[in-house]
Enzyme design. Sequence first.
Site, short mmCIF file in Angstrom:
data_model
loop_
_atom_site.label_atom_id
_atom_site.label_comp_id
_atom_site.label_asym_id
_atom_site.label_seq_id
_atom_site.Cartn_x
_atom_site.Cartn_y
_atom_site.Cartn_z
N ASP A 26 -45.43 -63.62 27.65
CA ASP A 26 -45.43 -62.78 28.85
C ASP A 26 -44.98 -61.39 28.40
OD1 ASP A 26 -44.74 -61.36 31.16
OD2 ASP A 26 -44.22 -63.18 32.27
N ARG A 67 -65.46 -64.44 43.17
CA ARG A 67 -64.39 -65.31 42.67
C ARG A 67 -64.60 -65.62 41.19
NH1 ARG A 67 -64.32 -70.51 43.77
NH2 ARG A 67 -65.11 -70.24 45.88
N LYS A 125 -46.52 -54.65 37.68
CA LYS A 125 -45.42 -53.85 37.15
C LYS A 125 -45.97 -52.62 36.43
CE LYS A 125 -43.28 -57.50 38.77
NZ LYS A 125 -42.87 -58.63 37.96
N TYR A 169 -38.57 -65.37 33.95
CA TYR A 169 -38.66 -64.85 35.31
C TYR A 169 -38.55 -66.03 36.29
CZ TYR A 169 -41.06 -63.07 39.44
OH TYR A 169 -41.40 -62.75 40.73
#
Length: 405
Positions: A188, A63, A213, A116
């Site tokens: 972004d 983690r 993406k 978005y």
Amino acid sequence: MSDRTTGRSAGFATRAIHHGYDPTEAEGAVTPPLHLTSTFAFESAEAGGEIFAGERKGNVYSRVTNPTVDLLERRVADLEGAEAALANASGMGSISALMWTLLSPGDEVIADQTLYGCTFAFLNHGLGKFGVKITHVDLTDPANLERAIGDSTRVVFFETPANPNMRLIDIAAISDIARAHGARTVVDNTYATPVLTRPIEHGADFVVHSATKYLGGHGDLLAGMICGPAEDMAAIRMFGLKDMTGSVLAPFNAMLVLRGLKTLELRMARHSESAMSVARALEAHREVEIVHYPGLESFPQHDLAKRQMADFGGMIAFEVKGGVAAGKAVMNRLKLIHRAVSLGDAETLIQHPASMTHSTYTPEERLDHGISDGLVRISVGLETVEDILDDLMQALEAGSAEKAA
Ligand SMILES: *Cc1c(COP(=O)(O)O)cnc(C)c1O
């Protein structure tokens, strides 16, 4: 990374394939090993304590760090021209880990009008609930930021090109104003990728990605990236990632993104070339009302696109004459192109933002934020472009025939 013979720095594609990895460190394996492990053994109890205290380098638990994920982080940082990067389980994981770390109650985020859908929801329905003020400003004109920015503005956030309507934002102009007021700029960069735009070179502080993406590029995973100053990345790793979100990228998915990066430059060239052909064909079609694509001379920000982007990318938004119903009818007649959300895959994908990716906005909010209900978004894939064009043209032609009948 520099070329061993000439000393000049290696090109983008070379770094996307090689940066940060030396096969001699892994038994000569040309493909980096996949470290499928959650935890790491310490040499001794004392060594474990020293690693925890940050006095000695080493892995503790996946983690926090994992060698496969670490390679991806170093490689993406290099491609974005950032000091460091952090990988997350999704783009939303990246945005939330970053924001939880940078912000406190009472702080203000100034975000562009168009975001978005889930980013919009995270800011307005999420952070807003915890005492962070969210202000939407039309950042296509930097003067609007100059007017709106104040002492409590901590973060200026935007997408360029923006999802879904393709608006562009001048990264250098916005970053200059933000910096002068002590705010950090977050871009972004999902649509452009570092092949087309590297926001940090234009003055941004942070870049976030939905690596789901283009970076992954094959539609087979979810992943996110944050890039920025090393000190901030360390803070986000130990707080926003480790404690606040736990939004950890699995090592297997890190390996798939590393594989995607190897062809990123090639793919973006093809996506851009095909999207240009599709945008021109749509613009010339009598059933099409408007096409939003930065490569078109008719695009209002075409000059900024030429200045800020190396090419124009694979995303197009357009409206069919007859609005929402006509747009959906065109979508329903497609045979090759998939009706699906997401983008950046080898497959061409088409979706309707108002009822799908941007349904997190109310109809009034969409109107305010420049997301028209008739807008259709297409992610132009890597298929033979004539086949993509044939499919779109037959779907549009059938519409004209219906009207004539
Ligand atoms: C998809 C997307 C996101 C969210 O990323 P996930 O990987 O789906 O969590 C954020 N920003 C933009 C511009 C996107 O297209």
